[in-house]
Design a protein around this motif. Structure first.
Motif, PDB file in Angstrom:
ATOM      1  N   GLN A   1       9.856  13.414  -0.523  1.00  0.00           N
ATOM      2  CA  GLN A   1      10.394  12.401  -0.034  1.00  0.00           C
ATOM      3  C   GLN A   1       9.301  11.324   0.260  1.00  0.00           C
ATOM      4  OE1 GLN A   1      12.200  13.244   3.920  1.00  0.00           O
ATOM      5  NE2 GLN A   1      13.261  11.210   4.036  1.00  0.00           N
ATOM      6  N   ASN A   2       9.509  10.028   0.103  1.00  0.00           N
ATOM      7  CA  ASN A   2       8.485   9.017   0.192  1.00  0.00           C
ATOM      8  C   ASN A   2       7.358   9.125  -0.811  1.00  0.00           C
ATOM      9  OD1 ASN A   2       9.796   7.845   2.511  1.00  0.00           O
ATOM     10  ND2 ASN A   2       8.858   9.260   3.579  1.00  0.00           N
ATOM     11  N   ILE A   3       7.839   9.467  -2.164  1.00  0.00           N
ATOM     12  CA  ILE A   3       6.830   9.796  -2.886  1.00  0.00           C
ATOM     13  C   ILE A   3       6.494   8.536  -3.717  1.00  0.00           C
ATOM     14  CG2 ILE A   3       8.509   9.936  -5.155  1.00  0.00           C
ATOM     15  CD1 ILE A   3       5.013  11.841  -4.518  1.00  0.00           C
ATOM     16  N   GLU A   4       7.123   7.351  -3.588  1.00  0.00           N
ATOM     17  CA  GLU A   4       6.486   6.058  -3.952  1.00  0.00           C
ATOM     18  C   GLU A   4       5.557   5.664  -3.286  1.00  0.00           C
ATOM     19  OE1 GLU A   4       9.904   6.792  -3.224  1.00  0.00           O
ATOM     20  OE2 GLU A   4      11.102   6.652  -4.917  1.00  0.00           O
ATOM     21  N   PHE A   5       5.437   5.964  -1.942  1.00  0.00           N
ATOM     22  CA  PHE A   5       4.607   5.477  -0.995  1.00  0.00           C
ATOM     23  C   PHE A   5       3.104   6.257  -1.220  1.00  0.00           C
ATOM     24  CE2 PHE A   5       2.282   6.527   2.975  1.00  0.00           C
ATOM     25  CZ  PHE A   5       1.748   5.362   3.316  1.00  0.00           C
ATOM     26  N   TYR A   6       3.408   7.565  -1.207  1.00  0.00           N
ATOM     27  CA  TYR A   6       2.343   8.484  -1.685  1.00  0.00           C
ATOM     28  C   TYR A   6       1.645   8.152  -3.039  1.00  0.00           C
ATOM     29  CZ  TYR A   6       4.140  11.436   2.455  1.00  0.00           C
ATOM     30  OH  TYR A   6       4.580  11.734   3.373  1.00  0.00           O
ATOM     31  N   SER A   7       2.303   7.670  -4.044  1.00  0.00           N
ATOM     32  CA  SER A   7       1.707   7.517  -5.259  1.00  0.00           C
ATOM     33  C   SER A   7       0.740   6.118  -5.152  1.00  0.00           C
ATOM     34  CB  SER A   7       2.643   7.451  -6.428  1.00  0.00           C
ATOM     35  OG  SER A   7       3.413   6.306  -6.156  1.00  0.00           O
ATOM     36  N   ARG A   8       1.082   5.385  -4.534  1.00  0.00           N
ATOM     37  CA  ARG A   8       0.182   4.115  -4.270  1.00  0.00           C
ATOM     38  C   ARG A   8      -0.744   4.426  -3.420  1.00  0.00           C
ATOM     39  NH1 ARG A   8       5.070   2.976  -5.822  1.00  0.00           N
ATOM     40  NH2 ARG A   8       5.654   0.833  -6.816  1.00  0.00           N
ATOM     41  N   LEU A   9      -0.446   5.205  -2.374  1.00  0.00           N
ATOM     42  CA  LEU A   9      -1.742   5.902  -1.397  1.00  0.00           C
ATOM     43  C   LEU A   9      -2.980   6.554  -2.271  1.00  0.00           C
ATOM     44  CD1 LEU A   9      -2.463   5.747   1.665  1.00  0.00           C
ATOM     45  CD2 LEU A   9      -1.155   7.961   1.702  1.00  0.00           C
ATOM     46  N   MET A  10      -2.253   7.201  -3.310  1.00  0.00           N
ATOM     47  CA  MET A  10      -3.575   7.704  -4.258  1.00  0.00           C
ATOM     48  C   MET A  10      -4.386   6.694  -4.560  1.00  0.00           C
ATOM     49  SD  MET A  10      -2.863  11.209  -5.168  1.00  0.00           S
ATOM     50  CE  MET A  10      -3.571  11.278  -6.858  1.00  0.00           C
ATOM     51  N   LEU A  11      -3.912   5.532  -4.918  1.00  0.00           N
ATOM     52  CA  LEU A  11      -4.753   4.350  -5.581  1.00  0.00           C
ATOM     53  C   LEU A  11      -5.587   3.854  -4.332  1.00  0.00           C
ATOM     54  CD1 LEU A  11      -6.000   2.974  -7.844  1.00  0.00           C
ATOM     55  CD2 LEU A  11      -4.092   1.405  -7.622  1.00  0.00           C
ATOM     56  N   THR A  12      -4.949   3.603  -3.197  1.00  0.00           N
ATOM     57  CA  THR A  12      -5.738   2.684  -2.101  1.00  0.00           C
ATOM     58  C   THR A  12      -6.584   3.560  -0.980  1.00  0.00           C
ATOM     59  OG1 THR A  12      -3.650   2.913  -0.750  1.00  0.00           O
ATOM     60  CG2 THR A  12      -3.891   1.100  -2.309  1.00  0.00           C
ATOM     61  N   LEU A  13      -6.152   4.842  -1.160  1.00  0.00           N
ATOM     62  CA  LEU A  13      -6.770   5.862  -0.038  1.00  0.00           C
ATOM     63  C   LEU A  13      -8.319   5.593  -0.287  1.00  0.00           C
ATOM     64  CD1 LEU A  13      -6.598   7.678   2.384  1.00  0.00           C
ATOM     65  CD2 LEU A  13      -6.145   9.472   0.908  1.00  0.00           C
ATOM     66  N   PRO A  14      -8.791   6.091  -1.297  1.00  0.00           N
ATOM     67  CA  PRO A  14     -10.366   5.958  -1.325  1.00  0.00           C
ATOM     68  C   PRO A  14     -11.108   4.615  -0.855  1.00  0.00           C
ATOM     69  CG  PRO A  14      -9.411   6.744  -3.469  1.00  0.00           C
ATOM     70  CD  PRO A  14      -8.249   6.252  -2.557  1.00  0.00           C
ATOM     71  N   SER A  15     -10.347   3.448  -1.200  1.00  0.00           N
ATOM     72  CA  SER A  15     -10.823   2.214  -0.959  1.00  0.00           C
ATOM     73  C   SER A  15     -10.831   2.256   0.864  1.00  0.00           C
ATOM     74  CB  SER A  15     -10.005   0.989  -1.288  1.00  0.00           C
ATOM     75  OG  SER A  15     -10.041   0.937  -2.554  1.00  0.00           O
ATOM     76  N   VAL A  16      -9.652   2.821   1.458  1.00  0.00           N
ATOM     77  CA  VAL A  16      -9.846   2.671   2.907  1.00  0.00           C
ATOM     78  C   VAL A  16     -11.070   3.530   3.363  1.00  0.00           C
ATOM     79  CG1 VAL A  16      -8.291   3.287   4.763  1.00  0.00           C
ATOM     80  CG2 VAL A  16      -7.154   2.348   2.956  1.00  0.00           C
ATOM     81  N   ILE A  17     -11.058   4.542   3.040  1.00  0.00           N
ATOM     82  CA  ILE A  17     -12.091   5.720   3.415  1.00  0.00           C
ATOM     83  C   ILE A  17     -13.258   5.062   3.093  1.00  0.00           C
ATOM     84  CG2 ILE A  17     -13.116   7.886   2.869  1.00  0.00           C
ATOM     85  CD1 ILE A  17     -10.285   8.304   4.349  1.00  0.00           C
TER      86      ILE A  17
END
Length: 438
Positions: free
Chosen positions: A99-115
């Motif tokens: 569920q919500n895999i669309e969000f998680y797939s985009r988070l894969m790209l943006t999460l390192p930048s946030v960290i």
């Protein structure tokens, strides 16, 4: 010669795949000659390279191997978190039952930048205490392990955890790379080397983005394997990287007056919000309105990254004539021309030209910002200041699609580029008037 060959094949209706391959090999040839040029520039009929950094009447000797190691270390930073961008659609399909895999797939790209944006200021303090070389060795190991983990991970949660740790590794490597330049070089030598360092960052962007695009066509997991390059660089860092001690660099405390760097941090943030339009917004325009292939789109972005490296190498030439603030306005003007020109493009291949403009202007701008920061710091504050600058830059990378989303939605993707280009021209005008009045 390359351009004549390219025009010939374009007019003879060769498909996008061939054009993309052609541009990819052109990037590799450019990288090869850049490496030869850098090696020739620094080589002096001996095993060591000496820069006349007179510190208490001593001359710091920097081995060629340490310089080359620092350049290759720089390749792992900046754009490496976008290597998996072409794999995300298939990642999404693989975990389609989540569920919500669309969000998680985009988070894969943006999460390192946030960290990176959140942790860089704290990492700067830790690196100063722990040591730059030890920090680089640890970070490069984490970079290879967590970056390549996508080759075998089977849960979304573990994927996201690996990307978060990967972000910490990238932040550490960026801080170490930037601060070591400040330790090794001063004055014009520093400006020249920072140009080459930024050029290698751009080459890294080409390798990660274009290479990831080709590997994702074979299997969606393969782009994660690119990060194994960290293990290849690890022996170089262990044996060749040199960390200068504070007592060798005390002259900095005399020649450099620490100042407030908030303005420089803001300019770094602003730079990345503009430059990151290239990989986050341009593909939508090319694919949706011009029906360009993913390979052609990746090739155009790759060429822009190469132009970014060329702009970085030209920074030292600009610095001989202009101040940091003037160079920033010049680079911003070049970016404004490139963004405005995009709104008037009617043939997809003209995006190569606009990409070159944006890449060149961005390369000058980023190198200028880093050099500006280093010119205002001492040895004790250099690592920490590098941490805050890294945080500002990646915060801009994360914020760029968020800030511009409502503008794109309101104006449309085509008029969006015109609006941003005009906005930058206004900023340049205001900045120029302010410099005259001050």
């Amino acid at each position: 010669m390359f351009n004549l060959i390219y025009i010939y094949f374009q007019h003879n209706l060769i498909d996008d795949t061939f054009i993309s391959l052609f541009m990819f090999f052109r990037c590799l040839i450019f990288s090869f000659y850049l490496h030869r040029y850098v090696s020739a520039y620094y080589q002096i009929n001996c095993a060591k390279i000496t820069f006349s950094l007179k510190i208490y009447k001593k001359v710091i000797t920097i081995k060629k191997t340490a310089i080359i190691t620092l350049l290759f270390l720089s390749m792992t930073t900046m754009m490496s978190n976008v290597a998996i961008v072409t794999a995300l659609p298939r990642f999404q399909d693989y975990f389609s039952e989540i569920q919500n895999i669309e969000f998680y797939s985009r988070l894969m790209l943006t999460l390192p930048s946030v960290i990176i944006a959140l942790f860089s200021p704290f990492l700067g303090h830790l690196i100063f205490k722990f040591g730059k070389k030890k920090s680089a060795i640890t970070a490069l190991t984490i970079f290879a392990l967590t970056g390549s983990a996508g080759l075998y991970l089977e849960t979304v949660e573990m994927f996201l955890l690996s990307r978060a740790l990967f972000g910490i590794a990238i932040a550490t490597l960026m801080i170490v790379s930037t601060s070591l330049v400040g330790d090794y070089f001063q004055g014009e030598a520093r400006h020249k080397f920072m140009g080459y360092q930024s050029a290698f960052m751009s080459i890294g962007g080409v390798v990660f983005v274009v290479g990831g695009g080709f590997l994702s066509d074979v299997d969606w997991r393969l782009p994660f394997g690119i990060y194994l390059i960290g293990f290849l660089l690890l022996p170089m860092v262990i044996y060749f990287l040199v960390e200068k001690q504070q007592e060798e660099l005390k002259q900095d405390d005399v020649t450099v007056v620490p100042t407030n760097l908030i303005g420089v941090y803001f300019l770094g943030f602003f730079y990345m919000t503009i430059f990151f339009i290239l990989p986050t917004q341009l593909p939508f325009l090319m694919i949706n309105e011009f029906h360009a292939s993913g390979k052609l789109t990746g090739s155009i972005i790759g060429v822009a990254f190469l132009a970014n490296g060329v702009g970085a190498m030209y920074f030292s030439k600009f610095k001989k004539k202009y101040s940091f603030s003037t160079i920033y306005l010049i680079a911003l003007t070049i970016c404004a021309v490139g963004l405005t020109a995009i709104s008037f493009v009617y043939n997809v291949y003209f995006f190569f030209l606009t990409g070159i403009l944006l890449g060149f202007g961005g390369g000058v701008m980023m190198t200028n910002i880093s050099a500006w920061m280093l010119s205002k710091t001492t040895f004790e504050k250099r690592v920490k200041a590098s941490g805050y600058l890294t945080s500002s830059v990646f915060l801009g990378q994360f914020a760029s699609p968020i800030l511009f989303y409502p503008v794109v939605k309101s104006l449309g993707i085509h008029d969006f580029f015109l609006a941003v280009g005009v906005f930058l021209f206004v900023i340049v005008l205001i900045g120029s008037l302010y410099k005259k009045l001050v």
